[in-house]
Design an enzyme around this catalytic site. Structure first.
Site, PDB file in Angstrom:
ATOM      1  N   LEU A   1       0.851  -1.188   0.000  1.00  0.00           N
ATOM      2  CA  LEU A   1       0.000   0.000   0.000  1.00  0.00           C
ATOM      3  C   LEU A   1       0.884   1.235   0.000  1.00  0.00           C
ATOM      4  O   LEU A   1       1.923   1.258   0.668  1.00  0.00           O
ATOM      5  CB  LEU A   1      -0.865   0.043   1.262  1.00  0.00           C
TER       6      LEU A   1
ATOM      7  N   GLU B   1      15.809   5.863  -0.079  1.00  0.00           N
ATOM      8  CA  GLU B   1      16.293   4.595  -0.639  1.00  0.00           C
ATOM      9  C   GLU B   1      17.146   3.853   0.356  1.00  0.00           C
ATOM     10  O   GLU B   1      17.098   2.622   0.449  1.00  0.00           O
ATOM     11  CB  GLU B   1      17.091   4.862  -1.922  1.00  0.00           C
TER      12      GLU B   1
END
Lengths: 743, 743
Positions: free
Chosen positions: A265, A419
């Protein structure tokens, strides 16, 4: 103009002449509306390609890098947000910006050390006295390692805790390493295990240790693994590119990727979140990284049996296993105490997305991205890639703004957030736009660390991108003397013998090391990662030495990694050429028939290494043989169809239909139900393989697990199921390559 | 020509005139190559549509039906395979066949009664004597109910067994029914439960019974439920369309759909198969259907308390609950013995697939299908649909073979195997070609039973198909007197008030009653099911009375269901017009903005019926409100874009891009991880809803389960997760509707 000087050896005299003519031509004002009209048959213009190659400037990349790495900018920090603004400013520039730009923010779970209570590793004597403390921050060698914005070393997502126990040495912390200790009779219960980076993933060291009741884990970088053995201050940065004794690799110790609380999600504020106390994937016990100068103190004072030869390193002593320190030494009867105060925090992290609208097929997206967040200054990781991203978007944006050029398809530039914590920004993006991307994304080009070292190009990707990478690399000169093309230089360093093409540069396959992972594994989008890298005959370092440390600075890059920035420019040109070819070619330059070699080699490995085992269970590989053969035949037939179409007359719809086949082939290998235990991994060819047999991962893994189980076991049923899954995927993929009106 | 006579009241004089001109025009030979050249801007030709409407012949449909229903043809039987050959012959006909035809066979698990040991239901006296036996085959009323090819009544997939016990009456066998018996103090352990069809699914009766330690289940059709109360031989077939006393409904008692042993994999011979002994979804205890003449003997002799008023039926006695028979009666102290000898068998079942190649976009597939297998003769189910399929393919095939016409997109006609056992042929097809179909299928049109009765059209589908159904229905005359269009006639029987359009015919939603299920639920392909049906003011029958019995014959249809076959023709025309519009229109006639009404009504139901419950848990529907609003706005904007494009100039690529948005919208609602326990169901709007609140099914189901659980329960977490899943799907869908170069 700047580009003429920069072009240097990269283009021949003829190209230069052509370039001048083109620029002169394009410079003529085109009237009120300078935008070229959308043309359904627009194709790549080699002259535009030359112009772009010429305009990509090494000195501008250097300036970008200086700006990007000026301050530490870990995910969600003030400085990270300042770089968001910098990117917006570049991409909204009226002279060189993009058509549209937006930021999108996610609320994600990150992990930081406590600013109030620094993590600490100490040796504690029998009376409770602290006889030694590891350094809590790095030695401030260049003036950039101090200050409040430098995150002290920590293991992101490691739980807080204050374990204390006898020290053991556990090599790389693999399952085998702990088994070896057990075999040697080393009592592990309640110990602190000192491990070195490498071998297994960061978090796996804690997972493996916890299985043996180890209480805490330390991890350091052995000079043997990173510095080719060099460890003295005068042999290391700032005197060379080697890691200084106080350097500590940070990193994420989370097992999966994506925001840990919102799997599948998008991490919007209102999204359902797992309970952080029970969410899976975090290290089960405290773990903390230290520098090798501190590791030396700990390791060289251990008692116990000598460590195996393969466990020895370059700290200048004989490594022993422990537990505990030498009885006669300064730490006799002492234990190691770890104090870890890491905290999980929900933080906002932004992606920045900039679009050049396609002229003919705006609904086809060629994506190009890199992350923005670093651990400290992150000059190499990730700013060397972001510096290239900014230069490439500047050059293309300029051509668009001047009305000289607009690509056939849309180009989407992306600067991902967070990241370093686990590909979070890119993963949330793929979750939020999964439908749109599955339908429309042509390919994803990742340039994270653009230059590890300046010897050769290195690329990872799925087979269909090989051809476009080769085409690009053949047309660009490699930096440095010799006059080789990037392709020919690459061939010297990494090569393989291809049944179809002979000796060619070898592409690596895509793991989960950077933001391409959600694109290829979750969405089945053909992806690649491009960088310049080492001469492996000259170093055995795991990675560039200052990786994830406070020594990864602009000066380090400028002085040691890529003086002159020729390798950065080479990467910009290669990636830029690939981007132009993918976005502008009428026929998509994705050679899907190059998948045939991979499938054939996977099949042969299965036959050779698993065939007998399978036969013993009455499992035949014949359906797999049939499926691979069918894929090969359909791929050949499709290639012939393409050639015929290119030679004859065609309408744009015919090309679109063909391109859809090429674009979507990779999607045909997705099966979201194939590996339910592997989060996000749906691609049946590139899921993680935990077996040494280089074949279809589901089959390889299932066979490894079934070995030595009973004939009717669930494990053998899973082997059969995995075989059917890959056969169905190959048959389904082959069906998409057939003439489109056939079933 | 035949068609002129048939056309009758269906087309006005003007249309007839036009038709003559067109046919005359088309009849002129076009030279050596009669195929029209592919045209990128080809659009639906209203005159071709008229021609097709005119050519669809009621008498040919009648002849098709006579041929198709001549013999019993259950899945995988010799006669089923003979019909495969019949379809091949039709579709390969040089004058009226299709471009390409193929059969594809799957090895699937079916269930049959033993030919050697017939199933038996008997009343056994205390001495072990059989005092009554239920009929083992139907009364041979028309000469078609006898013979070795008529499958005796059985419950497919019910396990073999010979339970014996006291009889109880359990109404429809729902959970509530068994709870009611329990509340009444009826001891259920070891009993045989007599249930009537309806209320819950077939297999659920056995599942619910087994939870109460019932040993076996009988099921019959009460005349109150199927015959509007009529039960005497002279009131029933062959004297009327009502079910005769010996009629028995067969059916599949398997819980899921698709081949039971190969979920998510095509059932190829080499495919991995579950162990049939442990595969889920089969009834846990023996169950057997019987006719109401036998049920009357059993039920009217029961002792015990009277059944509740709502449980009473039309067998002419007061229903009692049991257990056991009346002490003074003929079966005093007797038990019921069931002997079930069903066998699971791996059988080959074929699909037949025929293609008309698209002229401009051969890679876009409009699918049209029906199953071929019946339980006995299956004149209504499924041959009434197959008869229409053959006529429609004949008419379109003729136009193609004559070189008069070729659709813009490809048309795929399908004759599915083994639907009656659980939509097996269609499901295996979607599994085998999942990638290709997800990429390329425009829509799936299902015409299974084409005529239940001859009062009105009835259609089920997802919102985007409403517009094309309405357009078709408005242009075709309804059969019978009155001169209404099919649309206006439909409006009289089924209607709703649409916020956007006012009073319109109401479409039903798609469950899993026929072969559309894998297309919409598994692959997210816009689907519809079309039939003619009852005047509900005249009957309350569950379904047409001879459903799944040996009385569903050609004579039954010809005499009672649709004399003259005008309703069959009306369905052929409606479905044919829909098929032409979908395959031939330049702009796809899928009105995606019609989804807005559904979403808004789902949202309102959630707010009204779940809002307070959710608020009590601190769960806000605000993100859902935002997402629905966003979808509505993007849908409106897209509609405006379509109108503008239609009015201005455009190139074929622009239309293709737009059509891709329309085609793929339904895919954006797929989430294969949303409902892991619901096999195949991935569409977040149309998954099964086990709650009376007409809202998003995942949310409704999760709320129902969370009710009365603790605030921090896993059930409440699932409510939050389901809310986020549907919000993400709506946001993702809205994103696909935006201008394609926007993010």
């Amino acid at each position: 103009m700047q580009w003429v000087k920069v072009l240097g050896g990269a283009a021949g005299a003829a190209a230069l002449l052509g370039l001048g003519i083109i620029l002169g031509h394009f410079a003529i004002p085109k009237g009120a509306d300078p935008a070229p009209s959308a043309s359904a048959s627009q194709d790549l213009d080699p002259e535009i390609l030359e112009v772009v190659m010429g305009l990509l400037s090494a000195s501008r990349i250097r300036e970008n890098l200086r700006e990007l790495s000026r301050e530490p900018h870990p995910a969600s920090s003030r400085q990270d947000e300042a770089l968001v603004q910098l990117l917006l400013q570049h991409w909204q520039d009226p002279e060189s910006g993009l058509d549209s730009v937006e930021t999108s923010s996610y609320e994600v779970l990150l992990s930081f050390p406590s600013p109030e209570q620094p993590n600490r590793v100490a040796i504690v004597g029998p009376a409770g006295n602290i006889s030694f403390s590891c350094r809590q921050s790095k030695e401030n060698l260049t003036g950039e390692q101090g200050g409040p914005d430098v995150l002290p070393p920590y293991a992101a997502y490691a739980p807080p805790g204050t374990p204390q126990g006898l020290l053991v040495y556990a090599n790389r912390g693999s399952e085998e390493d702990f088994k070896e200790l057990q075999a040697q009779g080393i009592r592990l219960n309640g110990t602190i295990a000192l491990t070195r980076y490498g071998g297994v993933g960061r978090g796996a060291k804690a997972v493996n240790a916890a299985k043996h009741q180890v209480a805490g884990v330390l991890v350091y970088t052995d000079p043997a693994d990173i510095n080719d053995g060099h460890s003295l201050p005068n042999e290391t940065f700032p005197h060379s590119w080697h890691l200084p004794p106080s350097g500590v690799e940070r990193g994420s110790y989370y097992e999966y990727f994506g925001d840990p609380l919102t799997p599948y999600l998008p991490a919007k504020p209102s999204s359902f979140r797992l309970d952080p106390d029970t969410a899976p994937g975090f290290p089960p016990i405290p773990i903390q990284p230290i520098g090798f100068e501190d590791a030396q103190v700990l390791l060289c004072n251990l008692q116990g049996p000598p460590a195996p030869a393969a466990w020895q390193g370059a700290l200048g002593c004989d490594y022993r296993l422990g537990p505990g320190f030498q009885p006669g030494g300064m730490f006799a009867d002492s234990q190691v105490n770890m104090s870890v105060y890491n905290r999980l925090e929900l933080r906002n992290s932004s992606n920045v997305l900039g679009v050049i609208r396609g002229a003919a097929e705006p609904d086809r997206y060629v994506l190009y991205g890199n992350h923005r967040d670093s651990w400290v200054h992150g000059a190499v990781d990730p700013s060397s890639g972001t510096a290239v991203l900014l230069e490439l978007s500047r050059v293309l944006g300029t051509l668009v703004k001047k009305g000289i050029w607009r690509p056939r398809r849309s180009i989407v530039f992306a600067s991902w957030g967070a990241e370093e914590f686990g590909l979070i920004g890119s993963t949330e993006f793929t979750e939020e736009f999964s439908s749109k991307l599955r339908e429309r994304a042509v390919a994803y080009v990742n340039v994270d660390i653009s230059v590890f070292a300046n010897a050769t190009l290195r690329a990872q990707g799925t087979p269909p991108v090989q051809s476009v990478l080769f085409s690009a690399a053949k047309q660009i000169s490699a930096p440095g003397p010799g006059g080789l093309s990037i392709y020919d230089n690459w061939l010297r360093y990494f090569n393989r013998s291809s049944p179809a093409y002979g000796l060619v540069p070898s592409l690596g396959s895509l793991g989960a090391g950077s933001d391409y992972a959600p694109f290829i594994h979750f969405l089945g989008i053909s992806s690649m990662d491009i960088a310049y890298t080492y001469d492996r005959s000259k170093t055995s370092a795991r990675i560039y030495p200052t990786y994830h440390t406070a020594f990864d600075t602009f000066g380090y890059v400028d002085k040691f990694v890529d003086p002159g920035f020729g390798s950065h420019q080479a990467v910009a040109r290669t990636a830029g050429s690939v981007l132009l070819r993918l976005s502008d070619s009428l026929f998509l330059p994705l050679n899907v028939s190059d998948y045939s070699e991979t499938l054939r080699s996977f099949l042969q490995a299965a036959q050779q290494h698993l065939g007998a085992q399978l036969e013993g269970e009455g499992i035949s590989l014949a359906p797999l043989v049939t499926a691979v053969g069918k894929f090969e035949r359909e791929a050949v037939a499709l290639s012939r169809h393409i050639s015929a179409l290119q030679k004859g007359t065609f309408d744009p719809l015919q090309v679109r239909m063909l391109n859809d086949q090429l674009m979507l082939l990779e999607r045909a290998f997705l099966n979201p139900r194939a590996f339910p235990e592997e989060r996000y991994y749906s691609h049946v060819l590139w899921a993680p393989r935990h077996s040494s047999v280089a074949t279809f991962p589901g089959l390889a893994n299932a066979c490894a697990r079934a070995l030595n189980t009973d004939p009717g076991s669930a494990a053998w049923a899973e082997v059969r199921r995995q075989l059917s899954i890959v056969v169905a995927a190959l048959e389904g993929a082959a069906a998409t390559l057939r003439p489109v009106a056939d079933l």
